[in-house]
Design a protein around this motif. Structure first.
Motif, PDB file in Angstrom:
ATOM      1  N   GLU A 102      30.890  15.251  41.237  1.00  0.00           N
ATOM      2  CA  GLU A 102      29.731  14.582  40.342  1.00  0.00           C
ATOM      3  C   GLU A 102      30.385  14.176  38.994  1.00  0.00           C
ATOM      4  O   GLU A 102      31.276  14.613  38.638  1.00  0.00           O
ATOM      5  N   LYS A 124      22.761  10.203  43.581  1.00  0.00           N
ATOM      6  CA  LYS A 124      22.655  10.406  42.174  1.00  0.00           C
ATOM      7  C   LYS A 124      21.864  11.683  41.953  1.00  0.00           C
ATOM      8  O   LYS A 124      20.936  12.141  42.952  1.00  0.00           O
ATOM      9  N   ARG A 125      22.145  12.284  40.769  1.00  0.00           N
ATOM     10  CA  ARG A 125      21.364  13.635  40.411  1.00  0.00           C
ATOM     11  C   ARG A 125      20.960  13.245  39.054  1.00  0.00           C
ATOM     12  O   ARG A 125      21.525  12.947  38.150  1.00  0.00           O
ATOM     13  N   LYS A 126      19.447  13.080  39.155  1.00  0.00           N
ATOM     14  CA  LYS A 126      18.856  12.833  37.609  1.00  0.00           C
ATOM     15  C   LYS A 126      18.779  13.768  36.774  1.00  0.00           C
ATOM     16  O   LYS A 126      18.547  14.763  37.157  1.00  0.00           O
ATOM     17  N   TYR A 128      21.427  15.160  35.203  1.00  0.00           N
ATOM     18  CA  TYR A 128      22.295  16.459  35.873  1.00  0.00           C
ATOM     19  C   TYR A 128      22.934  16.977  34.451  1.00  0.00           C
ATOM     20  O   TYR A 128      23.282  18.109  34.268  1.00  0.00           O
ATOM     21  N   ASP A 135      22.390  10.939  34.269  1.00  0.00           N
ATOM     22  CA  ASP A 135      22.348  11.044  35.395  1.00  0.00           C
ATOM     23  C   ASP A 135      23.731  11.334  35.932  1.00  0.00           C
ATOM     24  O   ASP A 135      25.012  10.924  35.279  1.00  0.00           O
ATOM     25  N   LEU A 138      26.983  11.042  42.750  1.00  0.00           N
ATOM     26  CA  LEU A 138      27.501  11.987  43.480  1.00  0.00           C
ATOM     27  C   LEU A 138      28.833  10.971  44.340  1.00  0.00           C
ATOM     28  O   LEU A 138      28.220   9.854  44.843  1.00  0.00           O
TER      29      LEU A 138
END
Length: 146
Positions: A102, A124-126, A128, A135, A138
């Motif tokens: 990430e 994507k990881r909101k 994170y 965000d 990934l």
């Protein structure tokens, strides 16, 4: 000259690794106790970049079965843009499996490094990251040996 060494538990390097994190970030993403726990983990490997006797950067990875995740990569500010991150990444590029990571959405320099290392964006990881909230992108490097 930079030397990359694999950490084998031969010395307590937790304070030195934490010092790299506090040099790189306004606020370290990990506490010193989190670094210590991570370095002691059976599935975690650290690669260390030295300039003489000074630890100037590191790469932390975790392996589970045939997958690897890059947990952290950091190079002290005075040593950035000298190819040290690429040297650290080279230590794991022969991994016979997929590699995930990430990265902050705003960190275009790191994303460019990972793209040069054949990583592609996969999602994507909101929200994170914290401090500041952001965000994560990934990324994955697929192993082509299958």
């Amino acid at each position: 000259m930079i030397e990359i060494r694999k950490y084998e538990g031969q010395a307590d390097l937790v304070p030195a690794v934490y010092a790299v994190l506090t040099d790189v970030y306004e606020r370290s993403p990990w506490t010193e106790s989190q670094v210590a726990a991570d370095m002691a983990g059976a599935d975690t490997t650290y690669y260390l970049a030295y300039e003489g006797q000074e630890l100037v950067g590191f790469l932390a990875v975790q392996t589970v079965l045939d997958e690897m995740e890059i947990l952290q990569i950091a190079v002290k500010a005075d040593f950035q843009r000298l190819g040290i991150a690429s040297q650290l990444m080279a230590a794991v590029m022969d991994w016979d499996g997929d590699i995930f990571l990430e990265v902050r959405e705003s960190n275009s320099a790191a994303q460019a490094l990972y793209t040069r290392q054949h990583f592609t964006k996969i999602g994507k990881r909101k929200d994170y990251y914290r401090h500041p909230v952001e965000d994560a992108v990934l990324m994955k490097r697929e192993w082509n040996g299958r």
